[in-house]
Design a protein around this motif. Structure first.
Motif, short mmCIF file in Angstrom:
data_model
loop_
_atom_site.label_atom_id
_atom_site.label_comp_id
_atom_site.label_asym_id
_atom_site.label_seq_id
_atom_site.Cartn_x
_atom_site.Cartn_y
_atom_site.Cartn_z
N GLU A 19 0.85 -1.19 0.00
CA GLU A 19 0.00 0.00 0.00
C GLU A 19 0.89 1.24 0.00
OE1 GLU A 19 -3.13 -0.07 -0.32
OE2 GLU A 19 -3.57 -2.19 0.08
N THR A 20 0.32 2.35 -0.47
CA THR A 20 1.09 3.60 -0.51
C THR A 20 1.66 3.96 0.85
OG1 THR A 20 -0.27 4.46 -2.34
CG2 THR A 20 0.93 6.07 -1.01
N GLN A 21 0.84 3.83 1.90
CA GLN A 21 1.30 4.21 3.24
C GLN A 21 2.45 3.34 3.72
OE1 GLN A 21 0.58 6.95 4.82
NE2 GLN A 21 -0.80 7.52 3.14
N GLU A 22 2.49 2.08 3.27
CA GLU A 22 3.60 1.21 3.65
C GLU A 22 4.90 1.72 3.05
OE1 GLU A 22 2.66 -3.26 3.87
OE2 GLU A 22 1.18 -2.51 2.43
N VAL A 23 4.84 2.12 1.78
CA VAL A 23 6.05 2.65 1.12
C VAL A 23 6.51 3.94 1.79
CG1 VAL A 23 6.98 3.53 -1.05
CG2 VAL A 23 5.38 1.62 -1.09
N LEU A 24 5.55 4.84 2.06
CA LEU A 24 5.90 6.11 2.70
C LEU A 24 6.49 5.89 4.08
CD1 LEU A 24 2.79 8.32 1.74
CD2 LEU A 24 4.98 8.08 0.56
N ALA A 25 5.94 4.92 4.83
CA ALA A 25 6.43 4.65 6.18
C ALA A 25 7.88 4.19 6.17
CB ALA A 25 5.54 3.62 6.86
N VAL A 26 8.23 3.30 5.22
CA VAL A 26 9.61 2.82 5.13
C VAL A 26 10.56 3.98 4.86
CG1 VAL A 26 11.21 1.44 3.74
CG2 VAL A 26 9.03 0.46 4.46
N LEU A 27 10.18 4.86 3.96
CA LEU A 27 11.05 5.99 3.62
C LEU A 27 11.13 7.01 4.74
CD1 LEU A 27 10.02 6.48 -0.12
CD2 LEU A 27 12.22 5.66 0.74
N GLU A 28 10.04 7.21 5.44
CA GLU A 28 10.05 8.16 6.56
C GLU A 28 10.92 7.66 7.70
OE1 GLU A 28 5.97 8.69 7.50
OE2 GLU A 28 5.60 10.13 5.88
N GLU A 29 10.99 6.34 7.88
CA GLU A 29 11.74 5.75 8.98
C GLU A 29 13.17 5.38 8.60
OE1 GLU A 29 9.37 2.42 10.09
OE2 GLU A 29 7.62 3.65 10.64
N TYR A 35 14.64 7.22 -3.98
CA TYR A 35 13.36 7.84 -3.64
C TYR A 35 13.34 8.32 -2.20
CZ TYR A 35 11.26 6.17 -7.99
OH TYR A 35 10.95 5.95 -9.30
N ALA A 36 12.61 9.43 -2.01
CA ALA A 36 12.45 9.99 -0.66
C ALA A 36 11.06 10.57 -0.52
CB ALA A 36 13.50 11.07 -0.40
N VAL A 37 10.61 10.69 0.72
CA VAL A 37 9.38 11.42 1.00
C VAL A 37 9.74 12.91 0.94
CG1 VAL A 37 7.60 11.89 2.72
CG2 VAL A 37 8.49 9.57 2.44
N PRO A 38 8.99 13.73 0.19
CA PRO A 38 9.35 15.14 0.01
C PRO A 38 9.76 15.88 1.28
CG PRO A 38 7.52 14.61 -1.42
CD PRO A 38 7.77 13.39 -0.57
#
Length: 239
Positions: free
Chosen positions: A8-18, A64-67
Motif C-alpha cells: 500500500e502507498t502508506q507502507e512505502v511512505l512509512a519505510v522511507l520516513e523511517e 526515492y524519498a518522502v518530500p
C-alpha cells in the motif's frame, strides 16, 4: 498487502520516513518491504506513479524519498498580480504557505501543482522556496491580445497572473490579426529564461466587437471552449 501483491502507498511512505539511510533505491525499498521478485517490475511502475502524484520524489542515483524529509513541499501555486507565487501545501496541518519569488517560479503558472524546495525560513514570515518540478498543469490555454511579429507573433495574457507573454510561431496564428483577442493553446511551458510557446486555437475577435470581452472572460476561467450559438448571441447582447 493488496491483492496485486504490491504494498500500500502508506507502507512505502512509512519505510522511507523511517529510513536512517536517507533516500532508497527501488531494490532497497523492495527488500525492506519483503516484495517477491516476481512483483518487482510492477513495483517500479508503482513508484513512478507515486512520483508523478508528488507522494515521492526521486533524487540523484535513482533514489526515492518522502518530500518533507528532503526539505520539499508539494502543493498548489497561486500567482499574485506582482508575479510572485505562494504554494499551498497538500498536507496542510499547520504548515504555512511557501512564498515563491518570481525568479524562483521556473515555468510554473497560476494553479499548477508543483514540488518546491524550502530555501529560507525568515523569522515571522512565510518560508521561501524554489520550484523544482511541475507535477500537474492547470492551464492548457491562455486568453490574450495578439501582437503580430516576424517569425513569432505574441499573445499578451489578459490575466495578470500569467506574467509571461506566449510566443506564437508563424503559421500557427489561425488568421489572428494585430489586436485581436485570441485563445492560445500552450504547446511548451518554457522555463525560467524561455517564454511559453503556443498556437492560436480560436480568434474571439477585436476587443471593440460586442461580446468579445464576455467571451474572453468565459474562456479565461476555463469554461468549455465551444459554446452553443444561442449562448454566444446572448453574450453579445449582454455586452
Amino acid at each position: 498487502m493488496n491483492p496485486s501483491h504490491l504494498p500500500e502507498t502508506q507502507e512505502v511512505l512509512a519505510v522511507l520516513e523511517e529510513s536512517s539511510r536517507g533516500p532508497l533505491k527501488p531494490k532497497e525499498l523492495a527488500r525492506a518491504l519483503d516484495l517477491p521478485n516476481r512483483d518487482y517490475k510492477d513495483f517500479k511502475r508503482f513508484l513512478r506513479e507515486l512520483e508523478e502524484a508528488g507522494r515521492l520524489y526521486r533524487v540523484k542515483g535513482n533514489r526515492y524519498a518522502v518530500p518533507k524529509k528532503i526539505n520539499l513541499v508539494v502543493g498548489r501555486i497561486s500567482i499574485t498580480r506582482q508575479g510572485d507565487g505562494f504554494l499551498a501545501p497538500d498536507e496542510r496541518g499547520e504548515a504555512p504557505d511557501v512564498f515563491i519569488p518570481s525568479s524562483n517560479l521556473d515555468s510554473a503558472m497560476d494553479g499548477d501543482r508543483a514540488a518546491a524546495r524550502i530555501e529560507a525560513r525568515p523569522r515571522g514570515r512565510n518560508p521561501v522556496g524554489r520550484v523544482l518540478k511541475i507535477l500537474e498543469r492547470a492551464r492548457p490555454t491562455v486568453v490574450g491580445t495578439f501582437k503580430e511579429g516576424g517569425r513569432f507573433g505574441v499573445v499578451v495574457p489578459k490575466d495578470p497572473r500569467v506574467p509571461k507573454d506566449v510566443f506564437v510561431p508563424a503559421g500557427t496564428e489561425d488568421g489572428a490579426r494585430e489586436g485581436d483577442i485570441v485563445v492560445a493553446r500552450i504547446t511548451s511551458y518554457g522555463s525560467k529564461k524561455l517564454n511559453p510557446v503556443g498556437e492560436v486555437e480560436r480568434v474571439l475577435g477585436s476587443p471593440d466587437e460586442p461580446g468579445v470581452d464576455v467571451l474572453a472572460i468565459l474562456h479565461g476561467h476555463g469554461l468549455p471552449r465551444e459554446f452553443p450559438e444561442e449562448v454566444e448571441v446572448a453574450a453579445a447582447d449582454a455586452a
